[in-house]
Design an enzyme around this catalytic site. Structure first.
Site, PDB file in Angstrom:
ATOM      1  N   CYS A  41       0.844  -1.194   0.000  1.00 46.00           N
ATOM      2  CA  CYS A  41       0.000   0.000   0.000  1.00 46.00           C
ATOM      3  C   CYS A  41       0.881   1.248   0.000  1.00 46.00           C
ATOM      4  O   CYS A  41       2.114   1.156   0.016  1.00 46.00           O
ATOM      5  CB  CYS A  41      -0.930  -0.013   1.208  1.00 46.00           C
ATOM      6  N   CYS A  44       3.061   1.344   2.994  1.00 43.74           N
ATOM      7  CA  CYS A  44       4.149   0.365   2.854  1.00 43.74           C
ATOM      8  C   CYS A  44       5.303   0.963   2.041  1.00 43.74           C
ATOM      9  O   CYS A  44       6.476   0.778   2.375  1.00 43.74           O
ATOM     10  CB  CYS A  44       3.661  -0.897   2.157  1.00 43.74           C
ATOM     11  N   ARG A  48       9.008   1.769   3.285  1.00 40.32           N
ATOM     12  CA  ARG A  48      10.158   1.289   2.514  1.00 40.32           C
ATOM     13  C   ARG A  48      11.155   2.428   2.284  1.00 40.32           C
ATOM     14  O   ARG A  48      12.365   2.248   2.394  1.00 40.32           O
ATOM     15  CB  ARG A  48       9.658   0.727   1.181  1.00 40.32           C
ATOM     16  N   CYS A 105      -5.752   5.601   3.651  1.00 39.50           N
ATOM     17  CA  CYS A 105      -4.535   6.163   3.079  1.00 39.50           C
ATOM     18  C   CYS A 105      -4.793   6.564   1.630  1.00 39.50           C
ATOM     19  O   CYS A 105      -5.830   6.256   1.054  1.00 39.50           O
ATOM     20  CB  CYS A 105      -3.379   5.176   3.183  1.00 39.50           C
ATOM     21  N   CYS A 131      -4.310   0.050   2.549  1.00 38.87           N
ATOM     22  CA  CYS A 131      -3.614   0.142   3.836  1.00 38.87           C
ATOM     23  C   CYS A 131      -4.309  -0.619   4.962  1.00 38.87           C
ATOM     24  O   CYS A 131      -3.655  -1.100   5.879  1.00 38.87           O
ATOM     25  CB  CYS A 131      -3.455   1.604   4.242  1.00 38.87           C
TER      26      CYS A 131
END
Length: 179
Positions: A41, A44, A48, A105, A131
């Site tokens: 998502c 995510c 990252r 999100c 999300c």
């Protein structure tokens, strides 16, 4: 312990270990995405990016850890990335634990125009998931909860390293030294 962290921050080995830990986590994320077919998502992808920030800090620290300016710059980048990662994973965890139609999100990542990571490397930075969707769990914890623990550990370590920068090294006495 603070003496140990102070010494470690002035050597390349600890910075290399930090870089390797981030690389392992990034490879695991890519394994989940490309082999287990989990859809990352937007949060995510931002998490990252926070991990890549810690990797950048480790690489800066490896350049010349004896040089105070580079070491302090690396620590600042590490601290900022760890704080941002912790905040992002906290938000992501709350979205999964307490889903609500009112809070969600974004659909697309919002990178700056001068750094369109989603255009340059779409296999790593394009978000295609939701999300609030729970896709994976281990030991009853979802992925954002594991990431929250990981970022909390990075944050704790960087706080200790910051404190260790103000510790003066122990003076070594030798038997033949009159003073």
């Amino acid at each position: 312990m603070l003496y140990f962290l102070s010494r470690c921050s002035k050597g390349r080995g600890a910075w290399l270990l930090l870089a390797l830990s981030v690389i392992v986590f990034e490879l695991v994320a890519l394994y989940f995405q490309h082999f287990m077919m989990l859809k990352p998502c937007v949060l995510c992808i931002y998490e990252r990016c926070a991990l890549f920030g810690i990797l950048a800090a480790a690489l800066i620290g490896m350049i010349s850890p004896y040089t105070a300016i580079l070491r302090y710059l690396a620590i600042l980048v590490w601290l900022y990335s760890a704080i941002e990662g912790t905040l992002l994973t906290w938000k992501h965890t709350m979205l999964q634990l307490h889903p609500s139609p009112a809070t969600s999100c974004d659909i697309f990542v919002n990178f700056p125009s001068w750094l369109p990571l989603d255009k340059w490397l779409p296999s790593v930075f394009v978000a295609s998931g939701d999300c609030s969707e729970k896709q994976w769990s281990f030991l009853s914890l979802e992925m954002p909860q594991w990431l929250l623990a990981i970022f909390a550990v990075y944050l704790l370590i960087v706080f200790l390293v910051v404190i260790a920068q103000f510790i003066k090294p122990k003076r070594r006495f030798f038997y033949n030294n009159p003073l």
